[in-house]
Design an enzyme around this catalytic site. Structure first.
Site: not given
Ligand code: AMP
Length: 193
Positions: A13, A88, A127, A139, A150
């Protein structure tokens, strides 16, 4: 142009949103980024959100609704925006509808990036490696345990958001497993731009 980009963590995204921002001169509104900024600044909102985010759970709807409510009125969003990571939950989507009606704004499209779940852990691991290589900080929720939470939250609370927009005839589904430029072309086709 006003868009919503849906998809699980690691779906791409952020990558696609950055491209759309440049192409259409709009702003990317990521509730995750806004919350992380509040955490870094030590703001009260950040204190409230920090532990929830680190665990990979969703923060209360009202927190992110207030952020978006204010942010879409800012002058830099006048040309349009792309919502990344919001809504969400179906409750967030319903409230967004009400807000947009009140502000006399219309959505142009809701795009969902469809990806294989088995691929997501690898993508998030990549990532992390890329961020570390570039000397950036990782993160706090990019670890296997939080990622599992998540993904659970995505399945349980966010997947129904796609159904919500599909029911209104607004949802465009794009294959997020294709190479980045192919995904970009498919999104452009889906939004007619
Ligand atoms: P993201 O950067 O979109 O992956 O978001 C990081 C974290 O911020 C999420 O795991 C949630 O804890 C929180 N968050 C971001 N957006 C929302 C939202 N729309 N609703 C609830 N929690 C959110």
């Amino acid at each position: 142009m006003r868009l919503i980009l849906l998809g699980p963590p690691g779906a791409g995204k952020g990558t696609q949103a950055s491209r759309l921002v440049k192409k259409h001169n709009i702003v990317q509104l990521s509730t995750g980024d806004m919350l992380r900024a509040a955490v870094s600044a030590g703001a009260p909102l950040g204190m409230q959100a920090k532990e929830i985010m680190n665990r990979g759970e969703l923060v209360p709807d009202q927190l992110v609704i207030d952020l978006i409510d204010q942010r879409i009125d800012a002058p830099d969003a006048a040309q349009g925006f792309i919502l990344d990571g919001f809504p969400r939950t179906v409750a967030q989507a319903e409230t967004l509808d009400t807000l947009l009606v009140k502000k006399n704004m219309q959505l142009d499209a809701v795009v969902e990036l469809v990806v294989d779940e088995s691929e997501l852990l690898t993508r998030v691991e990549n990532r992390v490696q890329e961020t570390l290589k570039a000397g950036g900080s990782v993160r706090a929720d990019d670890n296997p345990e939080s990622l599992k939470t998540r993904l659970d939250a995505y399945r349980k609370l966010t997947a129904p958001v796609s159904a919500y927009y599909a029911g209104k005839g607004a949802l465009k589904r794009v294959d997020g497993m294709a190479p980045i430029d192919k995904v970009a072309t498919a999104i452009d086709g889906a939004i007619g731009a």
